[in-house]
Design a protein around this motif. Structure first.
Motif, PDB file in Angstrom:
ATOM      1  N   ASP A  91       0.841  -1.209   0.000  1.00 40.89           N
ATOM      2  CA  ASP A  91       0.000   0.000   0.000  1.00 40.89           C
ATOM      3  C   ASP A  91       0.873   1.255   0.000  1.00 40.89           C
ATOM      4  O   ASP A  91       1.878   1.334   0.739  1.00 40.89           O
TER       5      ASP A  91
ATOM      6  N   SER B 285      -2.175  -5.035   0.747  1.00 42.18           N
ATOM      7  CA  SER B 285      -3.520  -5.493   0.380  1.00 42.18           C
ATOM      8  C   SER B 285      -3.374  -6.827  -0.343  1.00 42.18           C
ATOM      9  O   SER B 285      -2.490  -6.984  -1.205  1.00 42.18           O
TER      10      SER B 285
ATOM     11  N   LYS C 156      -8.123  -2.973  -1.773  1.00 50.54           N
ATOM     12  CA  LYS C 156      -7.678  -1.609  -2.073  1.00 50.54           C
ATOM     13  C   LYS C 156      -8.827  -0.606  -1.976  1.00 50.54           C
ATOM     14  O   LYS C 156      -8.714   0.437  -1.330  1.00 50.54           O
TER      15      LYS C 156
ATOM     16  N   ARG D 202      -7.675  -0.570   2.030  1.00 52.28           N
ATOM     17  CA  ARG D 202      -6.327  -1.174   2.069  1.00 52.28           C
ATOM     18  C   ARG D 202      -6.074  -1.913   3.387  1.00 52.28           C
ATOM     19  O   ARG D 202      -6.900  -1.899   4.284  1.00 52.28           O
TER      20      ARG D 202
END
Length: 565
Positions: free
Chosen positions: A434, A524, A553, A557
């Motif tokens: 992320d 994620s 996402k 996330r």
């Protein structure tokens, strides 16, 4: 052979010798007056012939039977026994066999001679010289020879199977060899007897010289046949070694073939590490001997170190010859040692050392063959290492050292092929870091690379041998898990997410003060399981990707999501 067995054998041997000497001095035998020089000549001829034996199946075979036959026919059993026993004693000492072998050979030949003589007498044979135009009775002589062969082989069979614990058949290849040689020896022995009866001492020269020549020719022929066999074996091993491109497989093939060809209780293949030490890269130790530990040897240390230092092979027949070189690395039961260098590009790159608990286990021909095969091995190992290095580069990501996308695709395709047979499920985890762009923008691209490497290391530690971890591209990673159900895969994915989110990653701030800095990152994850969530590789990847973006996402996330079709 145990010590008690050796003691019993020595007692039996001494008693047998005593009986022979007593019988020699007590019983009537043909007068030896005027024959002592001839008897000495026959003894000398028997000794010379006996010193050039042919070894077949571990047994030495010589042509003394032909001479002893003539001695028996002319002088009788007791004279023949004494000459044969003296010949055996000299041969054993010259060939440096253990003392107990003198006992077994002495008793064996006594029994052979006695049995053959009994059959000869039972068939009407007589002892003494022949007159002009006289010939010995063939049936008793043939009976004598056949009885000697059969008795000899029955005793050898018993010794091998019961005393030396070596499995062998009664009528093996060595029996055929001895039978063939007996067909040659018998007429020569009869001719020797006839000529000696007619010509006297001169016959020893006439017949003795051909005997010696025949012995030498057959010995050379047998030696050449043995070397040819070893060379064929060498060529076969060399071909096998060069066909393989796996180092472990090459070493296994080498040890399996060589320990079958030679008498080996210990075998060590040592590699020169950075030009400083010899390290054992593969070992063989038979079950009947204790394992020994060998640490890194420096040049000149121990037998293998001496071979490395000199670049020449070393061969020892018994313990006292190598004891001053061993430096405590040799097993206590070791006797024979054969150590050869491994050459590549005219440089020693390793050492091979074979050890046997038997004395005189290795001959000069074995040393020559081992030197040839060791060079085959050195070349094969180098080729395999180069292949493995090239293969590793083609399959790995140069940054993270994980498998690359091409390798991942091949493994995934193979899983689908195997699934048709096993029908077992397998799962795919797709993982994305992320806000990875923020790491690059804040701390620099080198810091981002460090994060990628650290995440890769964490994934490998968590998955271990239970799956395949690959770099999918950019900041994305993929994990293939064979024979794992969807629910279990979700639990594993959650454990991965939690592990990464709870641990810090250390980087250097290349866009600031260049100091180390601990940061936290999250990932994620999307999960899909075949075949329910992907009937082919492309569909499975696409569905795991959808799960990651739509389920993780887009929903904040730092989550794990499963594909829902």
């Amino acid at each position: 052979m145990s010590q008690n067995a050796k003691r019993i054998l020595a007692i039996i041997c001494l008693a047998s010798w005593g009986i022979v000497l007593w019988a020699f001095s007590t019983f009537s035998i043909p007068s030896l007056d005027g024959y002592w020089f001839d008897i000495f000549g026959m003894l000398l001829l028997m000794v010379v012939v006996a010193l050039f034996p042919i070894q077949i199946m571990g047994t030495n075979i010589s042509f003394i039977q032909g001479i002893s036959l003539a001695v028996f026919l002319h002088f009788g059993l007791l004279v023949e026994l004494v000459l044969v026993q003296i010949t055996i004693a000299i041969s054993i000492m010259k060939l440096r066999y253990p003392l107990y072998r003198l006992g077994t050979s002495s008793i064996m030949f006594m029994v052979v001679s006695a049995n053959a003589a009994i059959v000869y007498y039972l068939l009407g044979g007589e002892i003494g010289g022949l007159g002009m135009n006289e010939y010995p009775a063939l049936i008793p002589v043939i009976g004598y020879s056949i009885t000697a062969i059969l008795t000899n082989h029955i005793i050898l069979y018993f010794l091998r199977n019961e005393i030396y614990k070596e499995k062998s058949s009664l009528f093996a290849k060595d029996f055929l060899w001895e039978l063939l040689m007996e067909l040659i020896i018998l007429p020569v022995g009869i001719t020797f007897f006839i000529l000696y009866s007619q010509l006297g001492t001169a016959a020893i020269l006439f017949v003795g010289l051909p005997f010696v020549v025949i012995s030498l020719i057959l010995r050379l022929y047998h030696s050449s046949q043995k070397i040819n066999h070893l060379l064929k074996f060498t060529s076969k091993i060399g071909q096998e070694l060069t066909e393989s491109l796996n180092v472990d497989e090459i070493l296994d093939i080498y040890l399996a073939r060589m320990t079958k060809m030679l008498k080996v209780d210990y075998a060590y293949i040592l590699d020169i590490n950075d030009g400083e030490n010899l390290n054992v890269i593969r070992r063989y130790e038979s079950k009947k001997v204790p394992t020994i530990q060998i640490s890194g040897l420096v040049k000149g240390e121990g037998i293998s170190g001496k071979v490395w230092e000199s670049g020449n092979s070393l061969r020892f027949e018994r313990r006292h010859q190598w004891r001053k070189f061993s430096r405590g690395f040799m097993p206590l039961s070791a006797q024979s040692v054969l150590s050869v260098p491994m050459y590549r590009n005219q440089e020693v790159v390793g050492v091979i050392t074979f050890i046997s608990t038997q004395k005189r286990a290795y001959e000069k021909s074995h040393e020559m063959i081992l030197e040839i095969i060791s060079n085959y091995l050195a070349v094969a190992i180098e080729k395999a290492k180069n292949y493995e290095a090239t293969k590793h580069k083609s399959e790995r990501c140069h940054l993270t050292n994980l498998y690359n996308y091409r390798y991942f695709e091949d493994v995934l395709s193979e899983m689908y092929v195997n699934h048709k047979q096993s029908r077992k499920p397998f799962s795919l985890i797709l993982l994305d870091i992320d806000h990875f762009k923020k790491v690059n923008d804040t701390f620099g691209h080198q810091a981002g690379n460090v994060v990628l490497c650290q995440v890769a290391d964490r994934l490998v530690q968590i998955i271990g041998d239970n799956g395949t971890v690959a770099r999918y591209g950019g900041e994305e990673f993929v994990i293939l898990l064979e024979d794992l159900a969807h629910s279990d895969t979700l639990e594993l994915a959650e454990a991965i997410r939690e592990d990464i989110s709870l641990n810090t990653f250390t980087i250097k701030n290349d866009l600031g003060d260049y100091r180390n800095k601990a940061i936290n990152i999250t990932v994620s994850i999307g999960v899909a399981t075949a075949p329910e969530q992907g009937e082919d590789p492309l569909t499975l990847i696409r569905n795991a990707d959808r799960a990651m973006y739509t389920g993780a996402k887009q929903k904040g996330r730092n989550k794990v999501a499963s594909y829902i079709g």
